[in-house]
Design an enzyme around this catalytic site. Structure first.
Site, PDB file in Angstrom:
ATOM      1  N   ARG A  49       6.118  19.853  21.145  1.00  0.00           N
ATOM      2  CA  ARG A  49       7.331  19.144  21.586  1.00  0.00           C
ATOM      3  C   ARG A  49       7.229  17.643  21.318  1.00  0.00           C
ATOM      4  O   ARG A  49       7.700  16.820  22.120  1.00  0.00           O
ATOM      5  CB  ARG A  49       7.602  19.446  23.063  1.00  0.00           C
ATOM      6  CG  ARG A  49       7.743  20.912  23.292  1.00  0.00           C
ATOM      7  CD  ARG A  49       8.454  21.359  24.520  1.00  0.00           C
ATOM      8  NE  ARG A  49       8.438  22.810  24.469  1.00  0.00           N
ATOM      9  CZ  ARG A  49       7.517  23.576  25.089  1.00  0.00           C
ATOM     10  NH1 ARG A  49       6.582  23.024  25.835  1.00  0.00           N
ATOM     11  NH2 ARG A  49       7.551  24.874  24.942  1.00  0.00           N
ATOM     12  N   ARG A  72      13.767  33.196  24.783  1.00  0.00           N
ATOM     13  CA  ARG A  72      13.511  33.692  23.422  1.00  0.00           C
ATOM     14  C   ARG A  72      13.096  35.157  23.425  1.00  0.00           C
ATOM     15  O   ARG A  72      12.911  35.741  22.368  1.00  0.00           O
ATOM     16  CB  ARG A  72      12.402  32.863  22.749  1.00  0.00           C
ATOM     17  CG  ARG A  72      12.770  31.401  22.525  1.00  0.00           C
ATOM     18  CD  ARG A  72      11.791  30.708  21.592  1.00  0.00           C
ATOM     19  NE  ARG A  72      10.438  30.739  22.097  1.00  0.00           N
ATOM     20  CZ  ARG A  72       9.357  30.878  21.330  1.00  0.00           C
ATOM     21  NH1 ARG A  72       9.478  30.994  20.032  1.00  0.00           N
ATOM     22  NH2 ARG A  72       8.161  30.896  21.870  1.00  0.00           N
ATOM     23  N   TYR A  73      12.890  35.720  24.615  1.00  0.00           N
ATOM     24  CA  TYR A  73      12.438  37.108  24.733  1.00  0.00           C
ATOM     25  C   TYR A  73      13.337  37.836  25.732  1.00  0.00           C
ATOM     26  O   TYR A  73      14.015  37.199  26.542  1.00  0.00           O
ATOM     27  CB  TYR A  73      10.980  37.135  25.220  1.00  0.00           C
ATOM     28  CG  TYR A  73      10.026  36.467  24.254  1.00  0.00           C
ATOM     29  CD1 TYR A  73       9.592  37.123  23.106  1.00  0.00           C
ATOM     30  CD2 TYR A  73       9.576  35.174  24.491  1.00  0.00           C
ATOM     31  CE1 TYR A  73       8.726  36.507  22.223  1.00  0.00           C
ATOM     32  CE2 TYR A  73       8.712  34.542  23.611  1.00  0.00           C
ATOM     33  CZ  TYR A  73       8.291  35.218  22.471  1.00  0.00           C
ATOM     34  OH  TYR A  73       7.440  34.604  21.591  1.00  0.00           O
ATOM     35  N   ASP A 108       3.391  31.711  16.476  1.00  0.00           N
ATOM     36  CA  ASP A 108       4.734  31.625  17.040  1.00  0.00           C
ATOM     37  C   ASP A 108       5.650  31.335  15.857  1.00  0.00           C
ATOM     38  O   ASP A 108       5.608  30.244  15.276  1.00  0.00           O
ATOM     39  CB  ASP A 108       4.794  30.497  18.088  1.00  0.00           C
ATOM     40  CG  ASP A 108       5.730  30.844  19.216  1.00  0.00           C
ATOM     41  OD1 ASP A 108       6.668  31.641  18.973  1.00  0.00           O
ATOM     42  OD2 ASP A 108       5.540  30.331  20.334  1.00  0.00           O
ATOM     43  N   LYS A 134       6.487  35.461  19.005  1.00  0.00           N
ATOM     44  CA  LYS A 134       5.069  35.470  18.629  1.00  0.00           C
ATOM     45  C   LYS A 134       4.705  36.767  17.919  1.00  0.00           C
ATOM     46  O   LYS A 134       5.214  37.831  18.288  1.00  0.00           O
ATOM     47  CB  LYS A 134       4.194  35.358  19.882  1.00  0.00           C
ATOM     48  CG  LYS A 134       4.406  34.099  20.682  1.00  0.00           C
ATOM     49  CD  LYS A 134       3.476  34.094  21.874  1.00  0.00           C
ATOM     50  CE  LYS A 134       3.813  32.971  22.826  1.00  0.00           C
ATOM     51  NZ  LYS A 134       5.024  33.205  23.627  1.00  0.00           N
ATOM     52  N   CYS A 152      -0.770  14.848  23.586  1.00  0.00           N
ATOM     53  CA  CYS A 152      -1.585  15.485  22.551  1.00  0.00           C
ATOM     54  C   CYS A 152      -0.916  15.262  21.204  1.00  0.00           C
ATOM     55  O   CYS A 152       0.289  15.487  21.055  1.00  0.00           O
ATOM     56  CB  CYS A 152      -1.705  16.979  22.833  1.00  0.00           C
ATOM     57  SG  CYS A 152      -2.206  17.328  24.524  1.00  0.00           S
ATOM     58  N   CYS A 204       1.238  18.173  19.650  1.00  0.00           N
ATOM     59  CA  CYS A 204       2.147  18.888  20.565  1.00  0.00           C
ATOM     60  C   CYS A 204       3.373  19.462  19.860  1.00  0.00           C
ATOM     61  O   CYS A 204       4.004  18.802  19.024  1.00  0.00           O
ATOM     62  CB  CYS A 204       2.598  17.932  21.665  1.00  0.00           C
ATOM     63  SG  CYS A 204       3.706  18.729  22.828  1.00  0.00           S
ATOM     64  N   ASP A 251       1.677  25.156  15.561  1.00  0.00           N
ATOM     65  CA  ASP A 251       3.086  25.299  15.179  1.00  0.00           C
ATOM     66  C   ASP A 251       3.447  24.336  14.046  1.00  0.00           C
ATOM     67  O   ASP A 251       2.785  23.310  13.860  1.00  0.00           O
ATOM     68  CB  ASP A 251       3.987  25.025  16.397  1.00  0.00           C
ATOM     69  CG  ASP A 251       3.854  26.123  17.442  1.00  0.00           C
ATOM     70  OD1 ASP A 251       3.625  27.281  17.052  1.00  0.00           O
ATOM     71  OD2 ASP A 251       3.975  25.815  18.644  1.00  0.00           O
ATOM     72  N   ARG A 271      12.037  37.210  29.824  1.00  0.00           N
ATOM     73  CA  ARG A 271      11.410  36.008  30.361  1.00  0.00           C
ATOM     74  C   ARG A 271      12.024  34.739  29.787  1.00  0.00           C
ATOM     75  O   ARG A 271      12.735  34.789  28.776  1.00  0.00           O
ATOM     76  CB  ARG A 271       9.898  36.021  30.135  1.00  0.00           C
ATOM     77  CG  ARG A 271       9.456  36.239  28.717  1.00  0.00           C
ATOM     78  CD  ARG A 271       8.044  36.847  28.726  1.00  0.00           C
ATOM     79  NE  ARG A 271       7.531  37.011  27.381  1.00  0.00           N
ATOM     80  CZ  ARG A 271       7.811  38.066  26.615  1.00  0.00           C
ATOM     81  NH1 ARG A 271       8.638  39.002  27.051  1.00  0.00           N
ATOM     82  NH2 ARG A 271       7.294  38.177  25.406  1.00  0.00           N
ATOM     83  N   CYS A 295       3.574  13.883  30.426  1.00  0.00           N
ATOM     84  CA  CYS A 295       2.238  14.485  30.335  1.00  0.00           C
ATOM     85  C   CYS A 295       1.238  13.373  30.658  1.00  0.00           C
ATOM     86  O   CYS A 295       1.505  12.203  30.391  1.00  0.00           O
ATOM     87  CB  CYS A 295       1.966  15.000  28.932  1.00  0.00           C
ATOM     88  SG  CYS A 295       3.094  16.318  28.482  1.00  0.00           S
TER      89      CYS A 295
HETATM   90  S1  SF4 Z   1       0.451  19.944  24.427  1.00  0.00           S
HETATM   91 FE1  SF4 Z   1       2.312  18.704  24.652  1.00  0.00          FE
HETATM   92  S2  SF4 Z   1       3.237  19.408  26.560  1.00  0.00           S
HETATM   93 FE2  SF4 Z   1       1.107  20.085  26.572  1.00  0.00          FE
HETATM   94  S3  SF4 Z   1       0.007  18.446  27.640  1.00  0.00           S
HETATM   95 FE3  SF4 Z   1      -0.132  18.032  25.460  1.00  0.00          FE
HETATM   96  S4  SF4 Z   1       1.571  16.644  25.065  1.00  0.00           S
HETATM   97 FE4  SF4 Z   1       1.966  17.627  27.029  1.00  0.00          FE
END
Ligand code: SF4
Length: 353
Positions: free
Chosen positions: A114, A92-93, A309, A316, A109, A112, A272, A96, A105
């Site tokens: 994703r 995206r940059y 972002d 960002k 979370c 998240c 996000d 990098r 994971c």
């Molecule tokens: S934020 Fe998303 S990618 Fe990062 S540890 Fe938590 S669940 Fe996993």
């Protein structure tokens, strides 16, 4: 099997356990966990002091995750359209890229970015990761690679090392960064053996992700120390989350504890625009005010940059509190951290000869 892998096997993924522990309706928990995968390590679960606290909100499924919100998206950062290798390598940059090496994971979370990948069987076949590494090799502009996931530290040492070795063989890859949440959720993963392996691949940075001061207990601090003692620079990316860290005292405590653990607070991210996270959102002004509440009230090294972002992969952008309140010719009027006013006499712009 290593000790950390055995500990990970004991993580809680059954909503019935949570329902019983916190007296929550099991069918609701099951419905949320059926949409967005649920797992929490026993260590992270043990950090919950009471139902609804800053640790609880981060890891326990919430029915609000199922509420629709037209502002929220499955792929808010446009990782799909910016993929060089679909699902594996995103650019995206200009200089990098991000290499996804794991779909797992230790704890999932609830906020998240994703979330769309939770519960999906993503193909992290070594051959596909190799395709990503080959692509980096063909792009000489890519001097900085962020190894991400999922959590790269959920790979075995030997698998992770094979990826790092292949990256280090590419002459134009100057910097390798690894993003991980394991010091907070599975601190046992940061073994002496792991850091001994990592230090062979310098310059290597580790970006940890810590959101609440209660995550920094002796076990996690010791894990961070093992990384720091291996000469690995540590940075923290914190996500601003309603009901978790959107409070000046909590945020300040977190940032000061991080710095004490030799971790530089790097970014405070606006959450996000991810579907299933509307209950975590805070107004942009909240983040700006929080940074304002820190500047000069604690050491500058503890103050992260507040970043958004932008949706769609636009990258960002940083937001800072406005201390410049006006100008009068060469005189610029400032307001300092105590609200006091001060004039600054600027130099005139140089006139080209
Ligand atoms: S934020 Fe998303 S990618 Fe990062 S540890 Fe938590 S669940 Fe996993």
């Amino acid at each position: 099997m290593e000790r950390w892998q055995k500990i990970l096997q004991s993580a809680v993924s059954d909503p019935a356990v949570i329902a019983k522990k916190f007296q929550l309706p099991e069918d609701t928990l099951r419905r949320v966990a059926g949409t967005f995968r649920f797992r929490v390590t026993k260590h992270f679960l043990s950090l919950i002091k009471e139902k609804g606290d800053g640790i609880f909100r981060q890891c326990i499924p919430d029915p609000a995750e199922l509420e629709d919100d037209p502002d929220l998206m499955k792929d808010p950062l446009g990782e799909g359209p910016h993929a060089l290798v679909p699902g594996i390598l995103v650019k995206r940059y200009p200089d990098r890229c991000m290499l996804f090496v794991s779909g797992e994971c230790a704890s999932y979370c609830r906020f998240c970015t994703r979330k769309r990948r939770f519960g999906q069987k993503i193909d992290f076949d070594p051959a596909r990761v190799e395709e990503g590494i080959d692509c980096i090799r063909k792009h000489p502009e890519l001097r900085d690679v962020l190894v991400s996931g999922g959590d790269p530290f959920l790979l075995t040492d030997s698998r992770l090392e094979s990826i790092l070795r292949r990256l280090r063989e590419i002459p134009h890859v100057e910097i390798i960064r690894i993003g991980t949440r394991t010091p907070s959720v599975l601190p046992e993963r940061i073994t002496v053996k792991l850091v001994r392996m990592l230090k062979k691949y310098h310059p290597l940075y580790v970006n940890v992700h810590v959101n609440h001061p209660a995550e920094l207990v002796p076990k996690s601090i010791a894990a961070l120390e093992r990384l720091a003692d291996a000469g690995i620079p540590l940075r923290c990316q914190t996500v601003l989350l309603k009901g978790v860290n959107d409070d000046p005292a909590i945020l300040k405590e977190l940032l000061q504890k991080l710095l004490k653990a030799r971790v530089k607070p790097y970014y405070l991210f606006q959450c996000d625009l991810v579907y299933g996270t509307r209950h975590f959102r805070t107004p942009l002004q909240r983040g700006i005010d929080l940074i304002d509440s820190l500047q000069c009230w604690t050491t500058g090294m503890a103050v992260p940059r507040f970043m958004v972002d932008l949706p769609g992969g636009f990258g960002k952008v940083g937001f800072s509190p406005e201390h410049r309140i006006g100008s009068d010719g060469r005189i610029i009027h400032f307001r300092n951290y105590r609200g006091e006013l001060c004039d600054y006499r600027d130099v005139p712009e140089e006139v080209p000869e």
